[in-house]
Motif scaffolding. Sequence first.
Motif, PDB file in Angstrom:
ATOM      1  N   LYS A 123       1.422  -5.472  -0.566  1.00  0.00           N
ATOM      2  CA  LYS A 123       0.820  -4.086  -0.934  1.00  0.00           C
ATOM      3  C   LYS A 123      -0.209  -3.955  -1.727  1.00  0.00           C
ATOM      4  CE  LYS A 123       4.138  -0.953  -0.294  1.00  0.00           C
ATOM      5  NZ  LYS A 123       5.205  -0.063  -0.474  1.00  0.00           N
ATOM      6  N   GLN A 124      -0.164  -4.650  -2.801  1.00  0.00           N
ATOM      7  CA  GLN A 124      -1.155  -4.580  -3.801  1.00  0.00           C
ATOM      8  C   GLN A 124      -2.450  -5.248  -3.112  1.00  0.00           C
ATOM      9  OE1 GLN A 124      -0.562  -3.350  -6.911  1.00  0.00           O
ATOM     10  NE2 GLN A 124      -2.908  -2.995  -6.688  1.00  0.00           N
ATOM     11  N   ILE A 125      -2.403  -6.293  -2.740  1.00  0.00           N
ATOM     12  CA  ILE A 125      -3.766  -6.493  -1.909  1.00  0.00           C
ATOM     13  C   ILE A 125      -4.174  -5.768  -0.868  1.00  0.00           C
ATOM     14  CG2 ILE A 125      -4.584  -8.507  -0.341  1.00  0.00           C
ATOM     15  CD1 ILE A 125      -2.609 -10.496  -1.352  1.00  0.00           C
ATOM     16  N   VAL A 126      -3.522  -5.183  -0.280  1.00  0.00           N
ATOM     17  CA  VAL A 126      -4.093  -4.063   0.579  1.00  0.00           C
ATOM     18  C   VAL A 126      -4.596  -3.073  -0.199  1.00  0.00           C
ATOM     19  CG1 VAL A 126      -3.328  -2.481   2.714  1.00  0.00           C
ATOM     20  CG2 VAL A 126      -2.704  -4.856   2.694  1.00  0.00           C
ATOM     21  N   ALA A 127      -3.795  -2.574  -0.988  1.00  0.00           N
ATOM     22  CA  ALA A 127      -4.222  -1.093  -1.883  1.00  0.00           C
ATOM     23  C   ALA A 127      -5.504  -1.610  -2.444  1.00  0.00           C
ATOM     24  CB  ALA A 127      -3.154  -1.049  -2.841  1.00  0.00           C
ATOM     25  N   ASP A 128      -5.765  -2.722  -2.962  1.00  0.00           N
ATOM     26  CA  ASP A 128      -7.192  -2.944  -3.776  1.00  0.00           C
ATOM     27  C   ASP A 128      -8.091  -3.082  -2.705  1.00  0.00           C
ATOM     28  OD1 ASP A 128      -5.732  -3.053  -6.043  1.00  0.00           O
ATOM     29  OD2 ASP A 128      -5.252  -5.128  -6.049  1.00  0.00           O
ATOM     30  N   ALA A 129      -7.888  -3.445  -1.511  1.00  0.00           N
ATOM     31  CA  ALA A 129      -9.004  -3.791  -0.640  1.00  0.00           C
ATOM     32  C   ALA A 129      -9.291  -2.814   0.461  1.00  0.00           C
ATOM     33  CB  ALA A 129      -8.725  -5.437   0.285  1.00  0.00           C
ATOM     34  N   VAL A 130      -8.597  -2.076   0.640  1.00  0.00           N
ATOM     35  CA  VAL A 130      -8.566  -1.263   1.750  1.00  0.00           C
ATOM     36  C   VAL A 130      -8.717   0.462   1.217  1.00  0.00           C
ATOM     37  CG1 VAL A 130      -7.493  -0.045   3.842  1.00  0.00           C
ATOM     38  CG2 VAL A 130      -7.320  -2.431   3.442  1.00  0.00           C
ATOM     39  N   GLN A 131      -9.915   0.969   1.610  1.00  0.00           N
ATOM     40  CA  GLN A 131     -10.104   2.498   1.131  1.00  0.00           C
ATOM     41  C   GLN A 131      -9.994   3.122   2.272  1.00  0.00           C
ATOM     42  OE1 GLN A 131     -10.925   2.519  -2.277  1.00  0.00           O
ATOM     43  NE2 GLN A 131     -10.749   0.324  -2.061  1.00  0.00           N
ATOM     44  N   ASP A 132      -9.779   4.635   1.843  1.00  0.00           N
ATOM     45  CA  ASP A 132      -9.498   5.682   2.729  1.00  0.00           C
ATOM     46  C   ASP A 132     -10.522   5.864   3.714  1.00  0.00           C
ATOM     47  OD1 ASP A 132      -7.068   6.020   1.740  1.00  0.00           O
ATOM     48  OD2 ASP A 132      -7.487   7.621   0.483  1.00  0.00           O
ATOM     49  N   GLY A 133     -10.403   5.982   4.914  1.00  0.00           N
ATOM     50  CA  GLY A 133     -11.649   6.324   5.621  1.00  0.00           C
ATOM     51  C   GLY A 133     -12.132   5.340   6.333  1.00  0.00           C
ATOM     52  N   MET A 134     -11.814   3.988   5.991  1.00  0.00           N
ATOM     53  CA  MET A 134     -12.081   2.853   6.672  1.00  0.00           C
ATOM     54  C   MET A 134     -11.853   2.700   8.032  1.00  0.00           C
ATOM     55  SD  MET A 134     -11.751  -0.548   3.956  1.00  0.00           S
ATOM     56  CE  MET A 134     -13.178  -0.818   2.740  1.00  0.00           C
ATOM     57  N   SER A 135     -12.802   2.357   8.932  1.00  0.00           N
ATOM     58  CA  SER A 135     -12.500   1.925  10.407  1.00  0.00           C
ATOM     59  C   SER A 135     -11.487   0.606  10.363  1.00  0.00           C
ATOM     60  CB  SER A 135     -13.567   1.739  11.195  1.00  0.00           C
ATOM     61  OG  SER A 135     -14.587   0.740  10.854  1.00  0.00           O
ATOM     62  N   ASP A 136     -10.842   0.381  11.590  1.00  0.00           N
ATOM     63  CA  ASP A 136     -10.215  -0.888  11.817  1.00  0.00           C
ATOM     64  C   ASP A 136     -11.205  -1.934  11.589  1.00  0.00           C
ATOM     65  OD1 ASP A 136      -7.847   0.545  12.089  1.00  0.00           O
ATOM     66  OD2 ASP A 136      -8.132  -0.052  14.321  1.00  0.00           O
ATOM     67  N   ALA A 137     -12.428  -1.999  11.821  1.00  0.00           N
ATOM     68  CA  ALA A 137     -13.406  -3.177  11.511  1.00  0.00           C
ATOM     69  C   ALA A 137     -13.616  -3.297  10.226  1.00  0.00           C
ATOM     70  CB  ALA A 137     -14.429  -3.030  12.448  1.00  0.00           C
ATOM     71  N   GLU A 138     -13.707  -2.128   9.455  1.00  0.00           N
ATOM     72  CA  GLU A 138     -13.821  -2.301   8.075  1.00  0.00           C
ATOM     73  C   GLU A 138     -12.732  -2.888   7.176  1.00  0.00           C
ATOM     74  OE1 GLU A 138     -17.331   1.356   7.442  1.00  0.00           O
ATOM     75  OE2 GLU A 138     -15.178   1.590   7.580  1.00  0.00           O
ATOM     76  N   LYS A 139     -11.413  -2.527   7.778  1.00  0.00           N
ATOM     77  CA  LYS A 139     -10.259  -2.915   6.991  1.00  0.00           C
ATOM     78  C   LYS A 139     -10.383  -4.514   7.248  1.00  0.00           C
ATOM     79  CE  LYS A 139      -7.652   1.346   7.732  1.00  0.00           C
ATOM     80  NZ  LYS A 139      -6.432   1.656   8.494  1.00  0.00           N
ATOM     81  N   VAL A 140     -10.461  -4.819   8.446  1.00  0.00           N
ATOM     82  CA  VAL A 140     -10.453  -6.422   8.680  1.00  0.00           C
ATOM     83  C   VAL A 140     -11.472  -7.131   7.744  1.00  0.00           C
ATOM     84  CG1 VAL A 140     -10.785  -8.123  10.410  1.00  0.00           C
ATOM     85  CG2 VAL A 140      -9.722  -6.102  11.116  1.00  0.00           C
ATOM     86  N   LYS A 141     -12.613  -6.617   7.564  1.00  0.00           N
ATOM     87  CA  LYS A 141     -13.631  -7.365   7.001  1.00  0.00           C
ATOM     88  C   LYS A 141     -13.298  -7.381   5.391  1.00  0.00           C
ATOM     89  CE  LYS A 141     -17.597  -6.257   9.844  1.00  0.00           C
ATOM     90  NZ  LYS A 141     -18.890  -5.455   9.871  1.00  0.00           N
ATOM     91  N   ALA A 142     -12.738  -6.143   4.998  1.00  0.00           N
ATOM     92  CA  ALA A 142     -12.170  -6.093   3.538  1.00  0.00           C
ATOM     93  C   ALA A 142     -11.230  -7.021   3.323  1.00  0.00           C
ATOM     94  CB  ALA A 142     -11.678  -4.812   3.288  1.00  0.00           C
ATOM     95  N   LEU A 143     -10.191  -7.216   4.377  1.00  0.00           N
ATOM     96  CA  LEU A 143      -8.916  -8.246   3.931  1.00  0.00           C
ATOM     97  C   LEU A 143      -9.382  -9.677   4.178  1.00  0.00           C
ATOM     98  CD1 LEU A 143      -6.283  -6.260   6.038  1.00  0.00           C
ATOM     99  CD2 LEU A 143      -6.543  -6.392   3.716  1.00  0.00           C
TER     100      LEU A 143
END
Length: 875
Positions: free
Chosen positions: A700-720
């Motif tokens: 949960k902490q990794i996701v909270a640090d990497a994923v920002q509100d409003g990101m698309s699924d593609a942007e979330k994947v790149k961030a993770l």
Amino acid sequence: MSEKASKGRKPVRPGTPVPPAGAATSPAADEEKPVEEQGAVASDGAATGGAFGEAAPDFNDYGGKPKKRHRVLKVAAIVLVAWLAFTGIRLFIEFGPFRQQAAQLSMGDAYSDNLSPDKYDLQTPQRDLEPDHEFDFELDDGVDLGLENIGDEATGDYQIADATGSARVFADGALTEEIPIQVTQVNDDGKNELQVEPTFVTCRDKSKGYDDVDGDDVFHKDTLKGAWGRWYGFGGYYLVRYIGSNGKKLKKPQVTYFTVKDDVNAPENQLAAPQNLQFAVQDDGGLGISWDKVDGAKKYKVYMKTVDPTVSDPSQGVELSLLATTTDTKINTLDYDPESKDSQQRAAADAAKWGDAGASNYHQNYQFDDLVIGDDEDAIYYNRDKAKQGAQGLEVSYAPTKDKVKATSITVVAVGDGSDDQQSPFQFKSINNLLSQIPVKDAINVNSDWAQQAPDSRADPKAYLAHRLITYVTMADGTAASIVNDIDVSKMTSTDSTMIEGTDENDPSTWSKRAYTRLEIPYKVRNTLITSTFTLDGTNWPGGADEIKKAADEQLQAMAKANPAVGTPQRANFDNDVDWAAIQKSAKAVSEPADVPYPVSGSSDYVKFVASNIMAGNMYLDITKYATQAGAPDITDVVEEACAQNPMTMVWPGGMSVNERTEGDKVTVALYINGLNAEGEDNDIPALNKKREETYKVIKQIVADAVQDGMSDAEKVKALDAALANRLSYDWDSYYLNSGQGDKADVDPMDIWKHRGYAAYELLDDNRVVCSGYAAIFKACADEAGVKSLYVTGTVPPRPGSNNNGHAWNLVNVDGSWKVVDVTWDDTDRGDSQSDGQYLLLDQKDPKLDGRVYDSDSLLDSVVEDYVDPSRLAA
């Protein structure tokens, strides 16, 4: 649903179905209580239950007296004598022993006293029906036995249901020898019918080994064009109908005896059944079968029938196999077992390569290795150890009872040189009393423990040798038997080696190395083909081979004096003070999905049910609701997907032992986790639950640090992808140790158990993982971030520095398409660096991925193509 129905069952014939001759024309009265079925006992006192006949019924001998006829009133003697003189010869020919098949059988001739009219509604026998005759019984409007709509192009939609239990067919008048049939209810155009017909029965040709796909046409159905099944092999049959036209139980089951054309007792087909059928276990452990010669026979076929009484549909628990085809009147089954021959050949090849002391053969009698229902005694031995460690629901007691060992019988059929149908009738004879004498395989769990219990070899070398002169062997009935070993010191090998010794096996500081002479002694388990070796310390045997041979002979003589049966299989005695039956009975299976704080993924409710409970720590499950559905996947596949697609189970796919058990209508599964982490918390559920909670906090902490509100699924994947490539590093030591390259590792090869690197809990340690760890952690993060993703496995072209092409990676669903994400390969130097994005959100057919092939180890076979491009799937 039956295979036939799923492929488009033939439409119901128009018009009112005609009931069998003599059948009631109106519904019989029903009774509230189920009718008790009749049983029988064979001449040797053993129950004869099973499918197919113990012997083909003879038209004039059914074990009971013909029923009394009313006396005919006297008429003029001259008229009577004249009439008899005119018709006598014709009657003898038409109805005498030469034309029994053509005669209309009387009630008394067809039904024995066992079928009392007080208990059964006996119908007029039917004769000379078509070999694939279908019986149709009209049902009242509205009677529904579980109908579902089935599409049919020719007739439109019609309804069909499996009507198992509504009717059965037997080969004997005692109604004990059941024949597999297909019973269905069909509703089409206002016609509601119960249909009974012979079903398709497969018969594997075991004399051709496991690769045989054609099998044997045991019922010669191929002679009937387009036949689904055929009434064949017994000469006469008993159809028993248990429900009336209103769909309720009849007060008295309706019994119809019938015969068919072209059966084995037709004049053109008839051959005598082989007599004096004898069985005896041979010196090599094979089953010897002999019989008398049959006049007119050109060859003989030896068939084996097994019946699993735990299958809900009795007719579907039957398996047939062809053991041998021969022109002789005796066989040893081992001579017709290619799998056993293959094992011997591998042992011989090992001997040629490594010497006689390196040759091992742990298996034989493959024809009889699947007769146990559930766990055999060797597996039970393993289960007990796991139960002591907290495993739930495992079988922990064993006895070779009828619910644990399939009813197994053999028949020898004489075959003529005429048509395919020219053969003798089936007359199956039970061999269950011999199964405890037929060796199948090394009882690996018992033997492992037995070896550890050996006396100290330095303090008492002779006692140690005596201990190693015993091997435990799993027999065909599932029991573990102790059998003596015959050693061959002439083929003993000697090598200089070192041994690690210590006072505490868990404390390396007490360990030390000692040089010694390693003696490898080959042995053969007596009266079997099973071979192996054991090791002696040459320091204790200064006289060498001669001293060892003399000591072994003395020990064997002492054993024989104490127990004259030494040398023959002796049932192992595993009794102790633990009430295992009470432990097994007290286990409670969970039947509902668990409420867990982690995301639950799966391609079906079945997978999600299993996954949620594993994550909740529930390892004993009632899977009846799912496992009994038509087309249900194998529970092993379900568990593998549940673990693969749910990283918070903390179990890698394949890391779970699966123990399925059927008891009546209930199906349960006991799960056991094999080795969780470096601390060795093997199946320690409380410890794992705590580790799971701690790991999920990190996710949960990794996701909270990497994923920002409003990101698309593609942007979330790149961030993770970037976050994980930065945090994780590749565990080369784990890779080397687990791929047979321990010499390249920077750690002691003895520490292989400390280096796993494949699960999400590595986030709590040093963040060093192999590809499966990268993929599991990415899947856990994607789930938490709300991105649809999959953990997938397969093969890839080997990378530089690698000699192993097994791999794990991910698929993610972005904009409706399943794209490839390979965090492992994106971590450019497999160290602490950012991702270079080279393997991020690629189309499955991207040229960069050429040579990458997917398997189905992480998904149910039936759903893989829903996510993976078929061109990329393994053949």
